[in-house]
Write a protein that holds these residues in place. Structure first.
Motif, PDB file in Angstrom:
ATOM      1  N   MET A   1       0.695  -1.508  -0.716  1.00  0.00           N
ATOM      2  CA  MET A   1       0.150   0.044   0.285  1.00  0.00           C
ATOM      3  C   MET A   1       0.817   1.229  -0.041  1.00  0.00           C
ATOM      4  O   MET A   1       2.087   1.489  -0.253  1.00  0.00           O
ATOM      5  CB  MET A   1      -0.482   0.078   1.329  1.00  0.00           C
ATOM      6  N   ALA A   2       0.447   2.416   0.052  1.00  0.00           N
ATOM      7  CA  ALA A   2       1.110   3.476   0.129  1.00  0.00           C
ATOM      8  C   ALA A   2       1.960   3.821   1.229  1.00  0.00           C
ATOM      9  O   ALA A   2       2.836   2.754   2.280  1.00  0.00           O
ATOM     10  CB  ALA A   2       0.597   4.656   0.993  1.00  0.00           C
ATOM     11  N   GLY A   3       3.761   4.730   0.267  1.00  0.00           N
ATOM     12  CA  GLY A   3       4.878   4.573   0.758  1.00  0.00           C
ATOM     13  C   GLY A   3       5.624   2.911   0.908  1.00  0.00           C
ATOM     14  O   GLY A   3       6.157   2.898   2.001  1.00  0.00           O
ATOM     15  N   SER A   4       4.786   2.583  -0.259  1.00  0.00           N
ATOM     16  CA  SER A   4       5.695   0.717   0.167  1.00  0.00           C
ATOM     17  C   SER A   4       7.094   1.565  -0.008  1.00  0.00           C
ATOM     18  O   SER A   4       7.637   2.459  -0.607  1.00  0.00           O
ATOM     19  CB  SER A   4       5.090  -0.083  -1.611  1.00  0.00           C
ATOM     20  N   PRO A   5       8.691   0.263   0.891  1.00  0.00           N
ATOM     21  CA  PRO A   5       9.501   1.339   0.846  1.00  0.00           C
ATOM     22  C   PRO A   5      10.230   0.911  -0.336  1.00  0.00           C
ATOM     23  O   PRO A   5      11.847   0.118  -0.057  1.00  0.00           O
ATOM     24  CB  PRO A   5      10.003   0.436   2.214  1.00  0.00           C
ATOM     25  N   ASP A   7      12.319   2.800  -1.474  1.00  0.00           N
ATOM     26  CA  ASP A   7      13.881   3.457  -1.370  1.00  0.00           C
ATOM     27  C   ASP A   7      15.109   2.454  -0.335  1.00  0.00           C
ATOM     28  O   ASP A   7      16.156   2.843  -0.902  1.00  0.00           O
ATOM     29  CB  ASP A   7      13.612   4.611  -1.110  1.00  0.00           C
ATOM     30  N   ILE A   8      14.668   2.046  -0.035  1.00  0.00           N
ATOM     31  CA  ILE A   8      15.914   0.897   0.965  1.00  0.00           C
ATOM     32  C   ILE A   8      15.629  -0.428   0.296  1.00  0.00           C
ATOM     33  O   ILE A   8      15.053  -1.436  -0.060  1.00  0.00           O
ATOM     34  CB  ILE A   8      15.273   0.925   2.705  1.00  0.00           C
ATOM     35  N   LEU A  13      13.183  -6.426   5.115  1.00  0.00           N
ATOM     36  CA  LEU A  13      12.275  -4.873   5.378  1.00  0.00           C
ATOM     37  C   LEU A  13      10.205  -5.499   5.939  1.00  0.00           C
ATOM     38  O   LEU A  13      10.773  -4.920   6.997  1.00  0.00           O
ATOM     39  CB  LEU A  13      12.094  -3.745   4.812  1.00  0.00           C
ATOM     40  N   TRP A  14      10.234  -7.028   5.034  1.00  0.00           N
ATOM     41  CA  TRP A  14       8.392  -6.259   6.058  1.00  0.00           C
ATOM     42  C   TRP A  14       8.969  -7.987   5.612  1.00  0.00           C
ATOM     43  O   TRP A  14       9.294  -8.768   4.859  1.00  0.00           O
ATOM     44  CB  TRP A  14       7.869  -6.276   4.890  1.00  0.00           C
ATOM     45  N   ALA A  60      14.499  -5.597  10.246  1.00  0.00           N
ATOM     46  CA  ALA A  60      13.209  -6.330   9.292  1.00  0.00           C
ATOM     47  C   ALA A  60      12.582  -5.066  10.416  1.00  0.00           C
ATOM     48  O   ALA A  60      12.689  -5.035  11.245  1.00  0.00           O
ATOM     49  CB  ALA A  60      12.540  -7.160  10.173  1.00  0.00           C
ATOM     50  N   MET A  61      11.418  -4.081   9.764  1.00  0.00           N
ATOM     51  CA  MET A  61      10.918  -3.174  10.119  1.00  0.00           C
ATOM     52  C   MET A  61       9.777  -3.611  10.703  1.00  0.00           C
ATOM     53  O   MET A  61       9.175  -3.298  11.552  1.00  0.00           O
ATOM     54  CB  MET A  61      11.254  -1.419  10.295  1.00  0.00           C
ATOM     55  N   GLN A  62       8.442  -3.638   9.178  1.00  0.00           N
ATOM     56  CA  GLN A  62       7.859  -3.759   9.376  1.00  0.00           C
ATOM     57  C   GLN A  62       6.731  -6.022   9.601  1.00  0.00           C
ATOM     58  O   GLN A  62       7.934  -6.277   8.721  1.00  0.00           O
ATOM     59  CB  GLN A  62       6.696  -3.391   7.919  1.00  0.00           C
ATOM     60  N   GLU A 183      -8.490   0.285   1.688  1.00  0.00           N
ATOM     61  CA  GLU A 183      -7.508  -0.773   0.647  1.00  0.00           C
ATOM     62  C   GLU A 183      -8.286  -1.650  -0.240  1.00  0.00           C
ATOM     63  O   GLU A 183      -8.985  -2.474  -0.348  1.00  0.00           O
ATOM     64  CB  GLU A 183      -6.204  -2.070   0.928  1.00  0.00           C
TER      65      GLU A 183
END
Lengths: 375, 91
Positions: A1-5, A7-8, A13-14, A60-62, A183
């Protein structure tokens, strides 16, 4: 969804933690594997705690708790508290069935950051028919409880031929329930939804109408309630950048401990997916052959190999390439440069004719009985 | 140059967002439902001070002291405006 990461890169991360395949709902577009009923051995609490710690150490952050219905795990509070202590942003992806207000409060206390509730439709009859459970009134009550406990709330409605004409009512319902994000998730055709493709794929006319309505409400609601609506990729000419590239940022751990680059990858042939019972997350992410298989561009065939868009869409979706061509390293046939694109367009047209003629096969619901019959 | 007008407003991060240091990324990030934003070093220094207690003026004064009196007023104001536009903060 919005702001899928996007750029990293280079780290998982997920983390999607599919805690169980058990589910009180029977949605015919479920993303779980068709043979889920044969995969009963769930990871225990200690396994999951280790997975959380190891993935977090890799960056991992999310974290998404998903399923099946994750509320059926009675260690959800323990896992949530550990996730919060580790610094994850923790998302609970739920049908709302099996939830009560006390648990909403307990999870808040444990440090849960966000709850996403799914609805099947905006009216009781269709919602309950699609979910195979009388859940509509309870879902509404739980959405209110989520807001009352000050969580950000995403409402997710999977969109397909059976409910797409009610898209305006669906959006109005999400406004009434004070969602922060909505969504309107076009069905993606894997597993159960691929099996039910004929009954779920919308017609072009339906899509035109739905898109116009979604755009109108996006403009009206602006930042107050963000509405995400993407048309099904079967109607596109360029493939989606699935999972932001294989083994790029997403790590799914299935209920039985299988580690996957995407939750639909289980059935790609010739790949042995590692299991978190046997291997560390570090090995799985950085060294396992399955996660390296479609990383980068070396594995590509023509027309992907020499295509300038390969850095944008990574050749599309590997699972879709396999489902539609029998070859997981082929170009995703959504792409009009794929030699199989014309066949996909033809299939879409055939389904549209069947829908108009009323000769569509009945939906097969996602339940244990059907899973056993299919597995 | 004229002194910028005093700004006594107190910015606060919206409840949907979590701001934290990410060692693995070597930067501050904003986390929100199913998404994240990686922040530049200066954005991180500003948002670190957006706590619902400090005013815009106080944030500017602190950052000036930290960076040897550098004229960063406009940069901070511009960033806070963007952050409000993005829906990250409110007053």
């Amino acid at each position: 969804m919005a702001g899928s990461p996007t750029d990293i890169a280079g780290k998982p991360l997920w983390l999607l933690a599919e805690l169980t395949y058990r589910c009180p709902l029977q949605c015919p577009y479920c993303s779980n594997p068709l043979d889920f009923a044969q995969r009963k051995q769930e990871l225990d609490t200690e396994d999951w705690l280790r997975v959380l710690r190891e993935a977090r150490a890799l960056g991992a952050m999310q974290l998404g708790f998903s399923g099946g219905e994750p509320l059926l795990r009675d260690d959800l509070e323990i896992l949530t508290a550990e996730a919060r202590a580790l610094g994850y942003y923790t998302n609970l992806i739920t049908s709302g069935v099996g939830m009560d207000e006390a648990r909403v409060a307990r999870l808040r206390e444990a440090g849960l950051d966000h709850i996403q509730i799914s609805f099947q439709a905006s009216n009781e009859e269709l919602n309950n028919y699609l979910g195979g459970t009388a859940s509509f009134a309870h879902k509404r009550a739980m959405a209110r409880a989520v807001k009352a406990h000050d969580y950000p709330m995403v409402l997710n409605v999977v969109i397909h031929r059976q409910n797409i004409d009610q898209i305006e009512d669906i959006i109005r319902m999400t406004i009434e329930l004070e969602a922060d994000f909505v969504e309107l998730a076009s069905t993606q055709y894997y597993g159960w939804s691929r099996l039910n493709l004929e009954g779920l794929l919308p017609t072009r006319e339906q899509l035109r109408h739905a898109e116009a309505v979604a755009k109108r409400y996006q403009a009206e609601m602006g930042d107050r309630m963000k509405i995400i609506y993407v048309v099904p990729d079967y109607f596109e000419n360029r493939p989606k950048a699935c999972m932001n590239g294989w083994g790029s940022i997403f790590l799914t751990v299935a209920p039985d401990g299988s580690a996957l680059p995407c939750h639909a990858a289980q059935h790609l042939p010739g790949l042995e997916f590692p299991n978190v019972r046997d291997q560390s997350i570090d090995y799985i992410w950085n060294e396992s052959p399955a996660f390296a298989r479609f990383r980068g561009f070396e594995w590509m065939q023509e027309p992907c190999r020499s295509c300038p868009d390969k850095t944008k869409d990574f050749g599309g979706c590997r699972c879709q390439a396999y489902l539609l061509t029998g070859d997981a390293s082929a170009t995703d046939p959504v792409c009009d440069r794929s030699p199989r694109h014309a066949a996909l367009v033809e299939e879409v047209e055939r389904i549209e004719r069947a829908a108009a003629a009323g000769t569509t096969k009945p939906l097969v619901f996602r339940n244990t009985r059907n899973s056993r019959a299919l597995g | 140059m004229n002194a910028a007008p005093q700004d006594a407003r107190v910015p606060v991060l919206k409840r949907m967002y979590r701001f934290q240091w990410e060692a693995a990324q070597d930067c501050h990030v904003l986390l929100y439902p199913e998404g994240m934003v990686k922040l530049s070093a200066s954005a991180g220094e500003i948002l670190k001070r957006v706590d619902g207690q400090r005013s815009v003026e106080a944030i500017i004064a602190e950052l000036k002291a930290l960076f040897g009196g550098a004229p960063l007023d406009d940069d901070v104001r511009r960033f806070l405006e963007q952050a409000e536009g993005n829906g990250w903060i409110t007053y």
